[in-house]
Design an enzyme around this catalytic site. Structure first.
Site, PDB file in Angstrom:
ATOM      1  N   LYS A 190       0.895  -1.179   0.000  1.00  0.00           N
ATOM      2  CA  LYS A 190       0.000   0.000   0.000  1.00  0.00           C
ATOM      3  C   LYS A 190       0.915   1.206   0.000  1.00  0.00           C
ATOM      4  CE  LYS A 190      -2.024   2.987   2.110  1.00  0.00           C
ATOM      5  NZ  LYS A 190      -1.791   4.430   1.811  1.00  0.00           N
ATOM      6  N   GLU A 193      -0.163   8.036   0.012  1.00  0.00           N
ATOM      7  CA  GLU A 193      -1.012   8.848  -0.865  1.00  0.00           C
ATOM      8  C   GLU A 193      -0.241   9.988  -1.532  1.00  0.00           C
ATOM      9  OE1 GLU A 193      -1.395   7.736   2.232  1.00  0.00           O
ATOM     10  OE2 GLU A 193      -2.902   8.901   3.318  1.00  0.00           O
ATOM     11  N   THR A 246       0.045   5.928  13.652  1.00  0.00           N
ATOM     12  CA  THR A 246      -0.507   4.916  12.744  1.00  0.00           C
ATOM     13  C   THR A 246       0.058   3.537  13.087  1.00  0.00           C
ATOM     14  OG1 THR A 246      -0.733   6.610  11.050  1.00  0.00           O
ATOM     15  CG2 THR A 246      -0.895   4.341  10.313  1.00  0.00           C
ATOM     16  N   LEU A 258      -3.808 -11.741  15.601  1.00  0.00           N
ATOM     17  CA  LEU A 258      -2.628 -12.477  16.082  1.00  0.00           C
ATOM     18  C   LEU A 258      -1.622 -12.743  14.970  1.00  0.00           C
ATOM     19  CD1 LEU A 258      -4.313 -14.932  18.580  1.00  0.00           C
ATOM     20  CD2 LEU A 258      -2.820 -13.017  19.133  1.00  0.00           C
ATOM     21  N   GLY A 266       9.061   6.534  14.311  1.00  0.00           N
ATOM     22  CA  GLY A 266       9.782   7.811  14.294  1.00  0.00           C
ATOM     23  C   GLY A 266      11.108   7.801  15.030  1.00  0.00           C
ATOM     24  N   CYS A 299      13.311   9.403   9.231  1.00  0.00           N
ATOM     25  CA  CYS A 299      13.101   8.910  10.596  1.00  0.00           C
ATOM     26  C   CYS A 299      14.426   8.843  11.350  1.00  0.00           C
ATOM     27  CB  CYS A 299      12.414   7.552  10.583  1.00  0.00           C
ATOM     28  SG  CYS A 299      13.181   6.370   9.497  1.00  0.00           S
ATOM     29  N   GLU A 401       8.946  14.519  17.047  1.00  0.00           N
ATOM     30  CA  GLU A 401       9.485  14.368  15.695  1.00  0.00           C
ATOM     31  C   GLU A 401       8.871  15.438  14.793  1.00  0.00           C
ATOM     32  OE1 GLU A 401      10.622  10.695  12.964  1.00  0.00           O
ATOM     33  OE2 GLU A 401       8.460  10.936  13.071  1.00  0.00           O
ATOM     34  N   LYS A 471      12.352   1.402  22.064  1.00  0.00           N
ATOM     35  CA  LYS A 471      11.365   2.324  22.640  1.00  0.00           C
ATOM     36  C   LYS A 471      10.254   2.575  21.599  1.00  0.00           C
ATOM     37  CE  LYS A 471      13.907   5.391  25.325  1.00  0.00           C
ATOM     38  NZ  LYS A 471      15.125   6.233  25.531  1.00  0.00           N
ATOM     39  N   GLY A 474      10.011   1.613  17.296  1.00  0.00           N
ATOM     40  CA  GLY A 474       9.530   0.484  16.518  1.00  0.00           C
ATOM     41  C   GLY A 474       9.740  -0.875  17.133  1.00  0.00           C
TER      42      GLY A 474
END
Ligand code: NAI
Ligand code: MG
Length: 499
Positions: A190, A193, A246, A258, A266, A299, A401, A471, A474
């Site tokens: 995906k 946009e 998100t 699951l 970030g 990032c 961020e 943290k 991610g």
């Protein structure tokens, strides 16, 4: 065996038109089921360059069905043969570096010379690296019982959903799809946009090499297209790069099903400059780390400079001179170093942070470089880079961020204070330290809370090095053999009773 790929289209406007209104499902370029589209603008001018197909739940269903069908044969193919085809994808993409670079420059506003062409030119390396790792998809024999032959085997997960952002769309897509495909999964991407066209074109090129349905790509909005992809019962893994907010939504949906997720979120990465550092090298490192040529939209950006009191003023002066020398302008112009911010939403966000910074007591905003003069760019989303001094590590600009050309330069008096400030953040993606003292450097590598720590350098992501944050930056790692094995396969245990 394969047909030759499409002819490169060097006019990015023509290519954006050509990519308009199309999704790639089951090896075919098709319109959205609804026939609807959404406008994609050139951020440097505000002019609409094309209309991307508006993918929604029905398109997700079609893409996942194609992926399920494609994966059945793909997983049965020999691993080295899959690897060979993935390497071939990279070779084909390499024939399209110039057109992909131009197209991504047009849709994202990233300068062609400093960023967009560079992004296009490193794709082949990612596909070549992962394609070559195919023979490493091996299991083990386990000394369980001499009469029971016990082994493990790596198996693909099935259909992988890959949700990507707009800042380095082709590169971030490559880091997800190359290992996923080599491991025997099919993928539904995906796109973001803001930047749907270059990644679609890249997938079209790869679809000439890959069996139908193995690689599919949808464009559309987050909740309407990304949401149904994450929620789809036949999607068995999500790999996501984007915002923390998100990322949490994606993780919650995945938790209901699951299924495993990889989240690259970030950062607020510190760069510590000690008083014994080679200042010129540190300034060069800051120039790479701040990612101002990408309008700071990274990032991993070194967005918090922690600089020793004794060298602070000299460092700031040298850095400002370097940033001043960067030229802002049309992303497609070879003379341009810094292009435009990707979208109005990002632009407003960056400007609002600059306002907050200006209003913070004690802060000084050093505006660098100068706005482009070309009248065609008058409606463009250009922001002059800003170096803030005099902000505390507890200020909003030092904690949140920004994802723009804004860096906070914060003074410290001793090493312990620097380490404490570096770690006093909710993020933990990257960190660097600049010093000539070996003990300080080694100590910092042990104490900095980040997924990627570097001493006296600021290398960007490399395909063979594990990359990912701790943290709120991610979960899980990308790049490296480890990411392919841990995040795109599961290990089956098999016991054969020989008695
Ligand atoms: P975002 O996280 O909302 O978007 C990233 C991707 O997720 C896009 O493809 C988007 O369509 C998709 N998405 C959005 N909502 C979704 C949902 N509910 N379900 C499934 N997919 C969804 O990030 P956005 O809005 O582009 O940028 C906001 C901020 O996020 C930036 O200012 C920056 O701070 C951060 N960001 C970080 C990135 C990174 O490299 N880690 C990349 C892009 C943004
Ligand atoms: Mg968003």
């Amino acid at each position: 065996m394969q047909s030759q790929g499409p002819t490169p289209v060097l006019d990015p406007h023509a290519l954006a038109e050509q990519m308009s209104g199309r999704l790639l499902i089951g090896g075919e370029l098709v319109p959205a089921r609804s026939g609807r589209t959404f406008d994609v603008a050139n951020p440097a001018t505000g002019v609409v360059i094309g209309r991307a197909a508006l993918g929604e739940a029905a398109d997700v269903d079609a893409a996942v069905a194609a992926a399920v069908a494609g994966q059945a044969a793909w997983r049965e193919m020999g691993a080295r043969e899959r690897g060979r085809l993935v390497v071939e994808c990279g070779r084909r993409l390499n024939e399209h570096v110039e057109e992909l670079g131009r197209l991504v420059a047009l849709e994202t506003g990233k300068a062609l010379r400093t960023e967009s062409r560079v992004e296009a030119s490193i794709l082949a390396d990612v596909f070549t690296f992962f394609g070559g790792l195919a023979p490493e998809l091996k299991g083990e024999t386990v000394p369980f019982n001499p009469k029971m032959l016990t082994l493990t085997q790596r198996e693909p997960l099935g259909v992988v959903g890959a949700i990507i952002p707009w800042n380095v769309p082709m590169m971030l897509m490559a880091l997800k799809i190359a290992p996923a495909l080599v491991a025997g999964n099919a993928v539904v991407v995906k796109s973001a946009e803001e930047a749907p066209f270059a990644v679609l074109r890249a997938c079209e090129i790869m679809s000439q090499v890959l069996p139908k349905g193995v690689l599919n790509i949808l464009s559309g909005f987050g909740p309407e297209c990304g949401g149904p992809l994450v929620a789809h019962p036949r999607v068995k893994k999500i790999t996501f790069t984007g915002s923390v907010e998100t990322g949490r939504i994606v993780y919650r949906t995945a938790a209901e099903k699951l299924i495993p997720v990889t989240l690259e979120l970030g950062g607020k990465s510190p760069m510590i400059v000690m008083d014994d550092a080679d200042l010129d090298r540190a300034v060069e490192g800051a120039m790479v780390g701040m990612r101002f040529t990408r309008q700071g939209q990274s990032c991993t950006a070194a967005s918090r400079m922690l600089v020793h009191d004794r060298v602070h003023d000299a460092f700031v002066a040298k850095l400002k001179a370097r940033v001043d020398a960067l030229r802002m302008g049309d992303p497609l112009d070879e003379a341009t170093d810094i292009g435009a911010i990707v979208s109005r939403q990002q632009y407003d966000k960056v400007l609002s942070y600059i306002e907050v910074g200006r209003g913070t007591p004690g802060a000084q905003a050093l505006e660098c470089s100068s706005m482009p003069e070309d009248p065609r760019l008058a409606g463009g989303l250009f922001v002059r880079p800003v170096l803030f001094t005099g902000l505390g590590n507890d200020s909003r600009l030092a904690r949140e961020e920004i994802f723009g050309p804004v860096t906070c330069i914060i003074r410290f008096r001793d090493y312990e204070e620097a380490i404490a400030m570096a770690n006093d953040t909710e993020y933990g993606l990257a960190a660097t330290i600049w010093t000539r003292d070996l003990r300080t450097a080694m100590d910092a590598t042990q104490r900095l809370e980040a997924g990627f720590v570097q001493v006296n350098q600021n290398l960007v992501v490399q395909p063979n090095l594990s990359y990912g944050g701790v943290k709120t930056s991610g979960l899980g790692k990308e790049a490296s053999l480890e990411s392919m094995l841990e995040h795109f396969t599961h290990k089956k245990t098999i016991i054969v009773n020989m008695t």
